[in-house]
Design an enzyme around this catalytic site. Structure first.
Site, PDB file in Angstrom:
ATOM      1  N   CYS A 115      76.271 -36.090 -24.144  1.00 46.11           N
ATOM      2  CA  CYS A 115      75.673 -37.428 -24.190  1.00 46.11           C
ATOM      3  C   CYS A 115      76.576 -38.513 -24.755  1.00 46.11           C
ATOM      4  O   CYS A 115      76.246 -39.685 -24.660  1.00 46.11           O
ATOM      5  CB  CYS A 115      74.369 -37.387 -24.993  1.00 46.11           C
ATOM      6  SG  CYS A 115      73.196 -36.177 -24.350  1.00 46.11           S
ATOM      7  N   HIS A 371      68.411 -42.529 -19.931  1.00 40.76           N
ATOM      8  CA  HIS A 371      69.607 -41.941 -20.525  1.00 40.76           C
ATOM      9  C   HIS A 371      70.415 -41.189 -19.469  1.00 40.76           C
ATOM     10  O   HIS A 371      70.336 -39.967 -19.358  1.00 40.76           O
ATOM     11  CB  HIS A 371      69.171 -41.006 -21.663  1.00 40.76           C
ATOM     12  CG  HIS A 371      70.257 -40.210 -22.301  1.00 40.76           C
ATOM     13  ND1 HIS A 371      71.577 -40.621 -22.369  1.00 40.76           N
ATOM     14  CD2 HIS A 371      70.225 -38.988 -22.919  1.00 40.76           C
ATOM     15  CE1 HIS A 371      72.291 -39.707 -22.993  1.00 40.76           C
ATOM     16  NE2 HIS A 371      71.494 -38.706 -23.335  1.00 40.76           N
ATOM     17  N   CYS A 401      73.207 -38.525 -30.491  1.00 41.16           N
ATOM     18  CA  CYS A 401      73.271 -37.082 -30.711  1.00 41.16           C
ATOM     19  C   CYS A 401      73.897 -36.451 -29.475  1.00 41.16           C
ATOM     20  O   CYS A 401      73.964 -37.065 -28.407  1.00 41.16           O
ATOM     21  CB  CYS A 401      71.892 -36.496 -30.991  1.00 41.16           C
ATOM     22  SG  CYS A 401      70.675 -36.770 -29.682  1.00 41.16           S
ATOM     23  N   GLY A 403      74.336 -32.670 -27.249  1.00 43.00           N
ATOM     24  CA  GLY A 403      73.942 -31.297 -27.017  1.00 43.00           C
ATOM     25  C   GLY A 403      74.937 -30.311 -27.604  1.00 43.00           C
ATOM     26  O   GLY A 403      76.138 -30.584 -27.639  1.00 43.00           O
TER      27      GLY A 403
END
Length: 418
Positions: A115, A371, A401, A403
């Site tokens: 991300c 997103h 954040c 993954g």
């Protein structure tokens, strides 16, 4: 003479009394942003970009960069694409850049840190500029989530799976969100109330036209799912904001990951979305030489790791780490763009870091906007700088954040309309 030399040495190893005074200085070797644009964010599998493959989306954004910046493409020495889902991203960015009008002398690569890939691409280009490897480069973040996901095709090797944290890297993102909710007692109500505010802010911003200066129109083809008929459309607005969304309406949405818990829903989690964003960076001296508008100074970014099973709390570690590197406090920050992967992690980070919600995601976040994984890190810069111009504010912090248990944060100084 010796005293002056000692003072000079001490100035390099002793933190400045004010980190703000240091980062707001303007030097010829600064890494600056001269263009920050993005596509509209559209609904995955059913929105305006659902039939647009990643290669054409990237190609279109590259064409928009040349059109908007009026830069000589020969000056762009490297192009970096942040993308998560497409294993052919490195092929795509090279071919798309050549087709868009960049010369064979402009290199290209892709990066993937889930991300944060869009911010990682920006950092990659910025680091090359600051090290003197190049003077001008382009970072792209792009994702076609309509093309498919990034789930592992098979489990890790048994030796790897013996380590619990390593095995936890396989947990679905929805499961990690439920873990955060349970471990840190982030209630369903708190998550729904946070999400309702995100939708309300996005609605207000969209109605007021605040997104207009960051979005470039994208012309593409959409296929009717019933008839198969194709038609050309020009997309100009984000599709994620659902006007009139309330806490009451969100509280009726059923849990999305019921096998893991009952707090995260399709209403309080980030939307599955397609989109792209582009950030043009160069040395300040080069921008002045080429008469390019300087939007902002890119100060830097950092990354930090956390337990994979609670990956959502990553920003709560990355943000303090970034602030300490620049001798700043959270009060020094004017605008915060925190990716709302899930309301669970957004509420956790907001509360744990004791952030001022009035400064954070002023135009809503990923819950309302969407997103697109590889795009978000670059998209946040576009949105944050646009908001900084609107408010005449200076210091922008972005974070997300990641993954597998990471967090990333970036720091920028707006230089327009201040």
């Amino acid at each position: 003479m010796a005293t002056e030399r000692l003072s000079s040495i001490l100035s390099h190893i002793t933190p400045s009394k004010s980190g703000l005074s240091t980062i707001t200085q303007k030097n010829p070797d600064d890494v600056v942003i001269t263009l920050a644009i993005r596509s509209p964010l559209t609904k995955g599998f059913k929105g305006g970009l659902k039939d647009t493959p990643l290669d054409f989306l990237v190609y279109t954004m590259l064409k928009k960069v040349l059109e908007k910046s009026n830069i000589d493409p020969q000056m762009v020495e490297d192009i970096c694409l942040g993308n998560v889902n497409n294993g052919k991203a490195a092929y795509i960015i090279r071919a798309a850049s050549l087709a868009a009008g960049f010369p064979t002398t402009s290199a290209a690569s892709s990066v993937n840190r889930f991300c944060s890939s869009g911010l990682k691409a920006v950092q990659d280009i910025a680091n090359q500029i600051s090290m003197g490897s190049i003077e001008c480069g382009l970072a792209i973040g792009a994702e076609s989530m309509s093309e498919g996901g990034d789930r592992l095709a098979k489990p890790f090797h048994p030796e790897i799976l013996k380590h619990q944290d390593a095995a936890d890297c396989m947990q679905p993102m929805g499961q990690t969100s439920e873990n955060v909710g349970k471990d840190f007692d982030i209630s369903r109500e708190a998550q729904d109330r946070y999400a309702a505010e995100s939708f309300a802010r996005a609605e207000r911003a969209q109605k007021a036209g605040w997104f207009d200066d960051e979005i470039v129109p994208i012309t593409t083809t959409v296929k009717d799912p019933k008839t198969g008929e194709e038609k050309e459309v020009t997309l100009t607005k984000d599709e994620g904001p659902r006007w009139g969304t309330t806490f009451e309406s969100l509280s009726k949405v059923r849990p999305a990951f019921s096998q893991y818990g009952d707090r995260s829903t399709g209403g309080n989690s980030s939307q599955v979305t397609d989109g792209a964003a582009a950030i043009l960076l160069m040395k300040r001296s080069k921008a002045l030489e080429m008469n390019q508008p300087i939007l902002a100074k890119f100060c830097g970014a950092t990354v930090a790791g956390v337990a994979p099973r609670i990956m959502g709390i990553g920003p709560s570690i990355a943000i303090p780490k970034l602030l300490s590197k620049f001798n700043l406090t959270k009060e020094d920050i004017d605008i915060i763009e925190l990716n709302e992967a899930f309301s669970s992690m957004a509420v956790y980070c907001l509360n744990t870091l004791q952030l001022d919600h009035a400064k954070m995601n002023i135009r809503g976040g990923a819950v309302a906007l969407g997103h697109p994984l590889g795009c978000t890190g670059a998209r946040q810069i576009c949105t944050g700088l646009s908001e900084a111009r609107r408010q005449r504010k200076k210091i922008l912090l972005t974070s997300m954040c990641i993954g597998t248990g990471q967090g990333m944060a970036g720091l920028l100084v707006n230089e327009q309309n201040v």
